[in-house]
Design a protein around this motif. Sequence first.
Motif, short mmCIF file in Angstrom:
data_model
loop_
_atom_site.label_atom_id
_atom_site.label_comp_id
_atom_site.label_asym_id
_atom_site.label_seq_id
_atom_site.Cartn_x
_atom_site.Cartn_y
_atom_site.Cartn_z
N THR A 95 20.84 96.37 47.41
CA THR A 95 22.00 95.60 47.86
C THR A 95 22.09 94.27 47.12
N LEU A 96 23.31 93.90 46.75
CA LEU A 96 23.61 92.61 46.14
C LEU A 96 24.53 91.81 47.04
N LEU A 97 24.53 90.51 46.80
CA LEU A 97 25.44 89.60 47.46
C LEU A 97 26.30 88.97 46.37
N TYR A 126 42.49 91.76 46.63
CA TYR A 126 42.27 93.09 46.07
C TYR A 126 40.82 93.55 46.28
N PHE A 127 39.88 92.63 46.16
CA PHE A 127 38.48 92.97 46.41
C PHE A 127 38.29 93.35 47.88
N VAL A 128 38.92 92.61 48.77
CA VAL A 128 38.83 92.91 50.20
C VAL A 128 39.45 94.28 50.49
N GLU A 129 40.62 94.56 49.94
CA GLU A 129 41.32 95.83 50.18
C GLU A 129 40.58 97.02 49.56
N ASN A 130 40.09 96.87 48.33
CA ASN A 130 39.49 97.99 47.60
C ASN A 130 38.11 98.38 48.12
N LYS A 131 37.37 97.41 48.65
CA LYS A 131 36.03 97.66 49.21
C LYS A 131 35.05 98.24 48.20
N ILE A 132 35.32 98.02 46.90
CA ILE A 132 34.39 98.40 45.83
C ILE A 132 34.37 97.28 44.80
N LEU A 133 33.27 97.19 44.07
CA LEU A 133 33.20 96.26 42.95
C LEU A 133 32.06 96.66 42.03
N THR A 134 32.13 96.17 40.81
CA THR A 134 31.03 96.31 39.86
C THR A 134 30.66 94.92 39.36
N VAL A 135 29.36 94.63 39.40
CA VAL A 135 28.83 93.41 38.81
C VAL A 135 28.38 93.77 37.40
N ASN A 136 29.04 93.19 36.42
CA ASN A 136 28.72 93.40 35.02
C ASN A 136 27.95 92.18 34.54
N VAL A 137 26.64 92.32 34.33
CA VAL A 137 25.80 91.21 33.91
C VAL A 137 25.98 91.03 32.41
N LEU A 138 26.42 89.84 32.01
CA LEU A 138 26.80 89.61 30.62
C LEU A 138 25.61 89.30 29.72
N GLY A 139 25.71 89.83 28.50
CA GLY A 139 24.73 89.53 27.47
C GLY A 139 25.18 88.33 26.66
N CYS A 146 29.14 99.14 43.04
CA CYS A 146 28.85 98.92 44.46
C CYS A 146 30.00 99.27 45.40
N ALA A 147 29.61 99.63 46.62
CA ALA A 147 30.52 99.72 47.75
C ALA A 147 30.32 98.44 48.57
N ILE A 148 31.41 97.80 48.96
CA ILE A 148 31.30 96.59 49.78
C ILE A 148 31.10 97.03 51.23
N ASP A 149 29.92 96.73 51.77
CA ASP A 149 29.59 97.13 53.14
C ASP A 149 29.94 96.08 54.18
N GLN A 150 29.85 94.81 53.81
CA GLN A 150 30.13 93.73 54.76
C GLN A 150 30.87 92.61 54.05
N ILE A 151 31.75 91.94 54.79
CA ILE A 151 32.50 90.80 54.27
C ILE A 151 32.35 89.66 55.27
N GLN A 152 31.91 88.50 54.78
CA GLN A 152 31.69 87.34 55.65
C GLN A 152 32.36 86.12 55.05
N THR A 168 34.16 83.81 50.33
CA THR A 168 33.84 85.07 51.01
C THR A 168 32.55 85.60 50.39
N ILE A 169 31.66 86.07 51.24
CA ILE A 169 30.44 86.71 50.78
C ILE A 169 30.63 88.22 50.96
N PHE A 170 30.48 88.94 49.86
CA PHE A 170 30.52 90.41 49.89
C PHE A 170 29.08 90.90 49.85
N ILE A 171 28.70 91.71 50.83
CA ILE A 171 27.40 92.37 50.84
C ILE A 171 27.66 93.77 50.28
N CYS A 172 27.03 94.07 49.15
CA CYS A 172 27.40 95.24 48.35
C CYS A 172 26.24 96.21 48.18
N ARG A 173 26.43 97.42 48.66
CA ARG A 173 25.42 98.49 48.49
C ARG A 173 25.61 99.10 47.11
#
Length: 163
Positions: free
Chosen positions: A46-48, A60-73, A117-123, A129-134
């Motif tokens: 899980t990521l935050l 859109y992030f709240v509605e879609n409930k998915i995201l990808t974290v792309n760690v940049l080089g 990730c799937a966004i499991d929790q939104i705070q 907003t903090i997205f808790i992402c599985r």
Amino acid sequence: MIEATDFKNAMSLLTSAVNVVTTAGASGRHGFTASAVCSVTDTPPTLLVCMNKASRSHEYFVENKILTVNVLGSQHENISNVFSSKMNSEQRFKHGVWTELKTGAPVLKDALVNFDCAIDQIQAVGTHTIFICRIVAIRQSQHEHGLVYFNRAYHQVGEVEVA
């Protein structure tokens, strides 16, 4: 009382990985540059991710409930700047090569690592907003140099080859 300016100045001295966080759905593809990303637990993985509520793509992030974290080089400084600019979403995704993993959120093909990730929790906390992402899928590249942000500037990290 801690002033916001004092807090921001102090936080500029906390070295952070640079990420582009993306989502996709009926409204199209959206993304933003983020340094407020961290691991929460490895069971389940899980990521935050923190996002300003005033961001034009927040809803859109709240509605879609998915995201990808792309760690940049280290080669992605331009992409970081593009995703923190005033460009619209369509223009932003013209930079870089994009694909998908499991959720359908945009994945930067040559990122150091992609956390799909799937966004499991939104705070909501203050202005953010903090997205808790599985994490549902991970892909790593062979790149060895990361991009970090420290003291309001980009820096390269990783082992330097000695000739």
